[in-house]
Write an enzyme that holds these catalytic residues in place. Structure first.
Site, PDB file in Angstrom:
ATOM      1  N   ASN A   1      33.491  24.667  48.815  1.00 57.05           N
ATOM      2  CA  ASN A   1      33.787  25.949  49.433  1.00 57.05           C
ATOM      3  C   ASN A   1      33.953  25.857  50.945  1.00 57.05           C
ATOM      4  O   ASN A   1      34.701  26.630  51.540  1.00 57.05           O
ATOM      5  CB  ASN A   1      32.661  26.937  49.121  1.00 57.05           C
ATOM      6  CG  ASN A   1      32.872  28.284  49.758  1.00 57.05           C
ATOM      7  OD1 ASN A   1      33.750  29.034  49.348  1.00 57.05           O
ATOM      8  ND2 ASN A   1      32.080  28.605  50.779  1.00 57.05           N
TER       9      ASN A   1
ATOM     10  N   ASP B   1      35.432  35.717  49.778  1.00 57.38           N
ATOM     11  CA  ASP B   1      35.898  34.348  50.004  1.00 57.38           C
ATOM     12  C   ASP B   1      35.012  33.668  51.046  1.00 57.38           C
ATOM     13  O   ASP B   1      34.524  32.563  50.840  1.00 57.38           O
ATOM     14  CB  ASP B   1      37.358  34.369  50.461  1.00 57.38           C
ATOM     15  CG  ASP B   1      37.988  32.978  50.545  1.00 57.38           C
ATOM     16  OD1 ASP B   1      37.255  31.984  50.512  1.00 57.38           O
ATOM     17  OD2 ASP B   1      39.215  32.893  50.653  1.00 57.38           O
TER      18      ASP B   1
ATOM     19  N   ASP C   1      40.344  26.476  52.998  1.00 56.99           N
ATOM     20  CA  ASP C   1      41.472  27.184  52.391  1.00 56.99           C
ATOM     21  C   ASP C   1      42.061  26.278  51.313  1.00 56.99           C
ATOM     22  O   ASP C   1      42.871  25.400  51.593  1.00 56.99           O
ATOM     23  CB  ASP C   1      42.516  27.507  53.457  1.00 56.99           C
ATOM     24  CG  ASP C   1      43.726  28.239  52.894  1.00 56.99           C
ATOM     25  OD1 ASP C   1      43.724  28.547  51.682  1.00 56.99           O
ATOM     26  OD2 ASP C   1      44.674  28.483  53.662  1.00 56.99           O
TER      27      ASP C   1
ATOM     28  N   ASP D   1      29.491  24.600  42.653  1.00 54.67           N
ATOM     29  CA  ASP D   1      28.708  25.445  43.542  1.00 54.67           C
ATOM     30  C   ASP D   1      29.557  26.595  44.075  1.00 54.67           C
ATOM     31  O   ASP D   1      30.754  26.445  44.324  1.00 54.67           O
ATOM     32  CB  ASP D   1      28.189  24.594  44.710  1.00 54.67           C
ATOM     33  CG  ASP D   1      27.336  25.387  45.675  1.00 54.67           C
ATOM     34  OD1 ASP D   1      26.279  25.886  45.258  1.00 54.67           O
ATOM     35  OD2 ASP D   1      27.733  25.510  46.853  1.00 54.67           O
TER      36      ASP D   1
ATOM     37  N   HIS E   1      33.090  32.277  45.358  1.00 55.85           N
ATOM     38  CA  HIS E   1      33.514  32.359  46.745  1.00 55.85           C
ATOM     39  C   HIS E   1      34.841  31.667  47.040  1.00 55.85           C
ATOM     40  O   HIS E   1      35.285  31.680  48.187  1.00 55.85           O
ATOM     41  CB  HIS E   1      32.441  31.777  47.661  1.00 55.85           C
ATOM     42  CG  HIS E   1      31.173  32.564  47.665  1.00 55.85           C
ATOM     43  ND1 HIS E   1      31.059  33.790  48.279  1.00 55.85           N
ATOM     44  CD2 HIS E   1      29.963  32.303  47.108  1.00 55.85           C
ATOM     45  CE1 HIS E   1      29.829  34.251  48.117  1.00 55.85           C
ATOM     46  NE2 HIS E   1      29.150  33.365  47.411  1.00 55.85           N
TER      47      HIS E   1
ATOM     48  N   GLU F   1      28.479  28.012  39.002  1.00 52.70           N
ATOM     49  CA  GLU F   1      27.471  28.921  39.541  1.00 52.70           C
ATOM     50  C   GLU F   1      28.198  30.159  40.060  1.00 52.70           C
ATOM     51  O   GLU F   1      28.652  30.200  41.196  1.00 52.70           O
ATOM     52  CB  GLU F   1      26.686  28.248  40.679  1.00 52.70           C
ATOM     53  CG  GLU F   1      25.593  29.143  41.247  1.00 52.70           C
ATOM     54  CD  GLU F   1      25.512  29.138  42.770  1.00 52.70           C
ATOM     55  OE1 GLU F   1      24.525  29.660  43.305  1.00 52.70           O
ATOM     56  OE2 GLU F   1      26.441  28.622  43.425  1.00 52.70           O
TER      57      GLU F   1
ATOM     58  N   GLY G   1       4.264  46.061  29.832  1.00 53.94           N
ATOM     59  CA  GLY G   1       4.738  46.559  28.548  1.00 53.94           C
ATOM     60  C   GLY G   1       6.242  46.601  28.430  1.00 53.94           C
ATOM     61  O   GLY G   1       6.802  47.379  27.660  1.00 53.94           O
TER      62      GLY G   1
END
Length: 512
Positions: free
Chosen positions: A120, A212, A220, A249, A253, A279, A318
């Site tokens: 990324n 992004d 890019d 990873d 993004h 992910e 509960g």
């Protein structure tokens, strides 16, 4: 029957999923930064194999922006502890030589290594460059809030220590579409490169308008030179090391279409049977399903919605156990779901901290390890404990019993499954076994008081004595003539019941 038993005598293709596979995340944030983690994992391999681990997801082995960088702050993809860069030859985890030794030892034991792939961004640039950029609204990155202006940002990468080995690619501002720091003004903001090509990818998460940009210098992937270098790296790393797969990873993004092409390139060039796990961190299952649709089902995903349900239920007095799989990936697309109870990002003090109350962790692991749906991933921190951080929750019962649950998956969790999700605070299920693994199991869970559940395990088991392999219930259960047993469970606990003859083996409970 041994853990190494295979289905028939015919050899399966390399890295085909084994019976009841178990993935281990082989690190947590606070393992010592001593450049010895590859050796640490190598030493643990025989025991991990013994308790059923088939694949180990290792941390990013690439050089980070500083000597103890985790690899998520990736500087040079091609430096895996080979070159003196950023103050060290080895990475935080070890040298290239010890990484090779780990992978070879794992291969000898038929344990796969899954590489954590960070595509990324880049961090720790070698120099700044000047270029025009615009500020965007951090809450809506589609909204420009300034005129174009020249900024100076850390986007120049020439990797002087590597000197062009493996790749001659140098990175400059045109290879990125966003940064968060203007060095000339010492100003922090989200800047989009004001270049005709500098646009956010559109097939990313819609959080903040467009998610992004995440951190550092944002790659890019639509730039042809970036795309070519990342494809080249995929071939190089897959040729350099005998990997079984990759974790993707930060999948939400950057371009899903690029990821699809990247996966296709991987499988075409170096790993036809690669395991690919994304992910994509969204708590609503519809976003995961949409990503899988774009990816045309080529990858699996971590079941983030299930972790959310586990966390909420564990903290709700509960809480309704019957609904724990509602709205999860394992409910909607079990073949693509990697189920988990925690990871490095969710442990205390981390960016995605997600609390699972200690008493509930063995319950959660029983639910992901012993059922027929999903592929479970066990967290290093739950198996070995956390080494530090802010007030980590202690879960000794999880650490002691997790190896038993892992082995139970390998020995008993086969065949048809029948659910007894009929009471809010006490649920159960039965696995009936198969020809190769005939014993089966009965699992009962309570998140309130001690309870019991009458469940059918099969007429062929009539008269047998069944015991709780976790040791929380010390009595035995006799299966009646109709094939039913009345299986107890302690308060806020889980019990896994199997035939006495099946579990009377000392090795089952041998500690790590």
């Amino acid at each position: 029957m041994s853990l190494e038993a295979k289905e028939d005598s015919e050899k399966t293709p390399e890295w085909t999923l084994p019976l009841n596979p178990i993935m281990l995340q082989g690190f947590e944030w606070h393992v010592p930064a001593d450049q010895n983690h590859w050796k640490r994992l190598q030493k643990a391999l025989p025991n991990l194999k013994d308790i059923g681990v088939d694949n180990i997801w290792i941390p990013p082995g690439c050089k980070g922006m500083e000597s103890n960088g985790t690899g998520y702050d990736v500087y040079d993809l091609y430096d895996v502890g080979e070159f003196y860069q950023k103050g060290s030859r080895a990475t935080r985890w070890g040298s290239k030589e010890t990484l090779h030794e780990l992978v070879q030892s794992a291969q000898d034991l038929d344990v796969g290594i899954i590489w954590d792939t960070v595509l990324n961004h880049k961090a720790g640039a070698d120099f700044t460059e000047k270029f025009p950029a615009v500020k965007v609204d951090p809450e809506n990155r589609n909204t420009v809030i300034s005129e174009p202006e020249e900024i100076s940002a850390w986007v120049g990468f020439d990797f002087p220590g590597r000197k062009g080995k493996y790749s001659s690619m140098k990175y400059h501002y045109r290879h990125f579409n966003g940064v968060d720091w203007d060095e000339s003004r010492k100003e922090n903001a989200i800047y989009k490169v004001a270049d005709p090509q500098g646009q956010w990818s559109q097939d990313v998460s819609n959080e903040h308008g467009n998610y992004d940009y995440l951190m550092f210098a944002n790659l890019d992937q639509s730039h042809p030179e970036v795309r070519a270098d990342l494809f080249n790296w995929a071939e190089w790393i897959g040729t350099e090391f005998a990997l079984s797969g990759m974790r993707i990873d930060a999948a939400k993004h950057y371009s899903a279409a690029f990821q699809r092409d990247f996966v296709d390139h991987l499988r075409k060039t170096v790993g036809e049977n690669y395991l690919l796990v994304g992910e994509y961190w969204r708590g609503e299952v519809e976003y995961l399903l949409n990503y899988l649709k774009i990816m045309e089902g080529r990858v699996s995903l971590f079941d983030v919605p299930l972790l959310g349900q586990i966390s909420e239920t564990s903290q709700t007095a509960g809480g309704d156990l019957r609904k724990i799989f509602k709205g999860t990936l394992v409910e909607h697309s079990p073949g693509h779901a990697v189920t988990f109870v925690g990871n490095h990002d969710t442990q205390p003090g981390q960016s995605l901290e997600t609390t699972v109350v200690p008493f509930f962790k063995p319950i959660a692991y029983a639910l992901i390890l012993l059922r027929s749906q999903g592929q479970p991933c066990v967290f290093y921190g739950d198996l070995y404990g956390l080494h530090g951080g802010p007030n980590p929750l202690k879960c000794r019962s999880c650490k002691e019993r997790l190896p038993i649950l892992m082995r139970a998956r390998k020995l008993y969790a086969y065949g048809e499954q029948r659910d007894y999700f009929d009471k809010r605070n006490c649920i159960g299920f039965v696995r009936y076994g198969n020809v190769m693994y005939p014993y089966g199991l009965a699992c009962v869970i309570s998140n309130t008081t001690a309870a019991y559940k009458r469940m059918y395990v099969g007429r062929r088991h009539k008269g047998e004595e069944w015991s709780d392999i976790l040791g929380w219930c010390l009595e035995t259960v006799i299966i009646d003539n109709r094939g039913y047993g009345v299986f107890p469970v302690a308060a806020k606990s889980v019990s896994v019941w199997v035939h006495e003859r099946a579990w009377g083996r000392k090795s089952l409970t041998r500690p790590l």
